[in-house]
Design a protein around this motif. Sequence first.
Motif, PDB file in Angstrom:
ATOM      1  N   VAL A  85       0.841  -1.049  -0.070  1.00  0.00           N
ATOM      2  CA  VAL A  85      -0.046   0.098   0.196  1.00  0.00           C
ATOM      3  C   VAL A  85       0.972   1.142   0.045  1.00  0.00           C
ATOM      4  N   THR A  86       0.578   2.258  -0.820  1.00  0.00           N
ATOM      5  CA  THR A  86       1.280   3.613  -0.788  1.00  0.00           C
ATOM      6  C   THR A  86       0.358   4.502  -0.564  1.00  0.00           C
ATOM      7  N   ALA A  87      -0.325   4.705   0.388  1.00  0.00           N
ATOM      8  CA  ALA A  87      -0.936   5.685   0.515  1.00  0.00           C
ATOM      9  C   ALA A  87      -0.140   6.914   1.008  1.00  0.00           C
ATOM     10  N   ALA A  88      -0.349   8.106   1.472  1.00  0.00           N
ATOM     11  CA  ALA A  88       0.451   8.949   1.450  1.00  0.00           C
ATOM     12  C   ALA A  88       1.503   8.762   2.801  1.00  0.00           C
ATOM     13  N   ASP A  89       0.793   8.400   3.798  1.00  0.00           N
ATOM     14  CA  ASP A  89       1.783   8.040   5.193  1.00  0.00           C
ATOM     15  C   ASP A  89       2.572   6.884   4.690  1.00  0.00           C
ATOM     16  N   VAL A  90       2.274   5.783   4.327  1.00  0.00           N
ATOM     17  CA  VAL A  90       3.259   4.688   4.098  1.00  0.00           C
ATOM     18  C   VAL A  90       4.227   5.002   2.990  1.00  0.00           C
ATOM     19  N   ALA A  91       3.801   5.654   1.878  1.00  0.00           N
ATOM     20  CA  ALA A  91       4.691   6.230   1.017  1.00  0.00           C
ATOM     21  C   ALA A  91       6.035   6.889   1.334  1.00  0.00           C
ATOM     22  N   GLN A 249     -12.392  -1.938  -2.040  1.00  0.00           N
ATOM     23  CA  GLN A 249     -12.123  -0.790  -1.529  1.00  0.00           C
ATOM     24  C   GLN A 249     -11.188  -0.458  -2.915  1.00  0.00           C
ATOM     25  N   PHE A 250     -10.780   0.722  -2.936  1.00  0.00           N
ATOM     26  CA  PHE A 250     -10.106   1.292  -4.088  1.00  0.00           C
ATOM     27  C   PHE A 250      -8.933   2.054  -3.267  1.00  0.00           C
ATOM     28  N   SER A 251      -7.609   1.569  -3.675  1.00  0.00           N
ATOM     29  CA  SER A 251      -6.538   2.207  -2.564  1.00  0.00           C
ATOM     30  C   SER A 251      -5.194   2.327  -3.682  1.00  0.00           C
ATOM     31  N   ASP A 252      -4.439   3.094  -3.124  1.00  0.00           N
ATOM     32  CA  ASP A 252      -3.055   3.369  -3.929  1.00  0.00           C
ATOM     33  C   ASP A 252      -2.190   2.077  -3.478  1.00  0.00           C
ATOM     34  N   VAL A 253      -1.474   1.291  -4.653  1.00  0.00           N
ATOM     35  CA  VAL A 253      -0.892   0.072  -4.373  1.00  0.00           C
ATOM     36  C   VAL A 253       0.211   0.140  -5.230  1.00  0.00           C
ATOM     37  N   GLY A 255       2.090   2.343  -5.755  1.00  0.00           N
ATOM     38  CA  GLY A 255       2.132   3.682  -6.584  1.00  0.00           C
ATOM     39  C   GLY A 255       1.087   3.889  -7.724  1.00  0.00           C
ATOM     40  N   ALA A 256       0.087   3.074  -7.576  1.00  0.00           N
ATOM     41  CA  ALA A 256      -1.074   3.186  -8.652  1.00  0.00           C
ATOM     42  C   ALA A 256      -2.427   2.686  -8.031  1.00  0.00           C
ATOM     43  N   PRO A 257      -3.465   3.165  -8.632  1.00  0.00           N
ATOM     44  CA  PRO A 257      -4.962   2.798  -8.199  1.00  0.00           C
ATOM     45  C   PRO A 257      -5.036   1.529  -8.364  1.00  0.00           C
ATOM     46  N   ALA A 258      -5.664   0.761  -7.062  1.00  0.00           N
ATOM     47  CA  ALA A 258      -5.898  -0.538  -7.472  1.00  0.00           C
ATOM     48  C   ALA A 258      -7.271  -0.941  -6.708  1.00  0.00           C
ATOM     49  N   ALA A 259      -7.802  -2.310  -7.030  1.00  0.00           N
ATOM     50  CA  ALA A 259      -8.896  -2.666  -6.208  1.00  0.00           C
ATOM     51  C   ALA A 259      -8.755  -3.718  -5.284  1.00  0.00           C
ATOM     52  N   VAL A 260      -8.850  -3.554  -3.950  1.00  0.00           N
ATOM     53  CA  VAL A 260      -8.447  -4.424  -2.962  1.00  0.00           C
ATOM     54  C   VAL A 260      -9.727  -5.110  -2.466  1.00  0.00           C
ATOM     55  N   VAL A 261      -9.692  -6.312  -2.606  1.00  0.00           N
ATOM     56  CA  VAL A 261     -10.994  -7.161  -2.216  1.00  0.00           C
ATOM     57  C   VAL A 261     -10.882  -7.816  -1.129  1.00  0.00           C
ATOM     58  N   THR A 262     -11.863  -7.672  -0.029  1.00  0.00           N
ATOM     59  CA  THR A 262     -11.693  -8.255   1.241  1.00  0.00           C
ATOM     60  C   THR A 262     -12.878  -9.182   1.612  1.00  0.00           C
ATOM     61  N   ALA A 263     -12.736  -9.797   2.572  1.00  0.00           N
ATOM     62  CA  ALA A 263     -13.616 -10.965   3.018  1.00  0.00           C
ATOM     63  C   ALA A 263     -13.444 -11.375   4.207  1.00  0.00           C
ATOM     64  N   GLY A 264     -14.450 -11.246   5.080  1.00  0.00           N
ATOM     65  CA  GLY A 264     -14.279 -11.732   6.722  1.00  0.00           C
ATOM     66  C   GLY A 264     -12.940 -10.707   7.350  1.00  0.00           C
ATOM     67  N   GLY A 265     -12.902  -9.600   6.935  1.00  0.00           N
ATOM     68  CA  GLY A 265     -11.825  -8.671   7.422  1.00  0.00           C
ATOM     69  C   GLY A 265     -10.486  -8.775   7.025  1.00  0.00           C
ATOM     70  N   ARG A 266     -10.031  -9.584   5.935  1.00  0.00           N
ATOM     71  CA  ARG A 266      -8.881  -9.783   5.328  1.00  0.00           C
ATOM     72  C   ARG A 266      -8.825  -9.679   4.110  1.00  0.00           C
ATOM     73  N   VAL A 267      -7.691  -9.226   3.414  1.00  0.00           N
ATOM     74  CA  VAL A 267      -7.691  -8.992   2.026  1.00  0.00           C
ATOM     75  C   VAL A 267      -7.417 -10.212   1.246  1.00  0.00           C
ATOM     76  N   VAL A 268      -8.092 -10.572   0.226  1.00  0.00           N
ATOM     77  CA  VAL A 268      -8.066 -11.707  -0.328  1.00  0.00           C
ATOM     78  C   VAL A 268      -7.654 -11.783  -1.880  1.00  0.00           C
TER      79      VAL A 268
END
Length: 295
Positions: A85-91, A249-253, A255-268
């Motif tokens: 993940v490359t959201a601003a704080d992580v990046a 959810q859509f997030s920066d992964v 350095g680029a937009p990506a779709a992050v699919v979760t199920a049961g509280g974890r990324v799958v």
Amino acid sequence: MAVERFEEHRDLLTGVAYRILGTVADAEDVVQEAWLRWSGADTAAVDNDRAYLIKVTTRLAIDRLRRIASRRESYVGQWLPEPVVTAADVAERVELTTSVELALLVVLETLSPLERAVFVLREAFALPYAEIGEAIGRSEATARQLGRRAKQHVEEGRPRFDVDRVRRREITERFIGACSDGDLDGLIAMLAADATLVADGGGKIKAPLRTIAGREKVTRFLTSIATEAGVRWFMDAVGAAAADGLTVQFSDVNGAPAAVVTAGGRVVTVFSLVIRDGLIETIYMIANPEKLSRL
């Protein structure tokens, strides 16, 4: 004092190691080993902490990359880099830039360990070739030669992104919407004729073992997992219970937009797209749970 001097450069060293190795776990192991080397060295005699630590980290990363080469050759299915993940704080924390985009890291996998290290140090961190040569234990002239060869190879294989981040995010959202709705026509309209889908399940979950090539084949696969039976297959494939439900959810992964699919509280699963001329050229589908736990 030695601890503070090392910690000042930890994020930089993590960035170097991750780009060379492609996985966070390996990068963290290398940085930890670099710390052990640093803590046992005569640090009072070190004139340039940054250059010294980059040299140690780079050499350790090259050695590790050589050791894990056979492991990746025997990897079940397609091997893709671990997404970050490359959201601003992580990046800001790990000094991630566009030089960690998945498409670039995939191309870097085709380089030799030395070529990869030189490319990373030169293109991502703008180190002079004299310093790079010192870091890899080669002459400046050899480092330049390795750099030219690596850059040429990367330029030949690296996709050309010609849409801005806002447009890429919009296309990613439309892509997920079309997949969710089983919109065959919508997907076909979004994909390039020679579109490919590369999935990484690592043998841990069910996923296509080979690259799916061609707009029609990619579309058929994506729409098939949007049916009721397909959703059940997908949930089973990623080890999710039917009651968990899927959330996107859509997030920066990387350095680029990506779709992050979760199920049961974890990324799958993570879907990352390579887009050119407004059309999707490549779909990276990362579902190996070992590569998603940090997300």
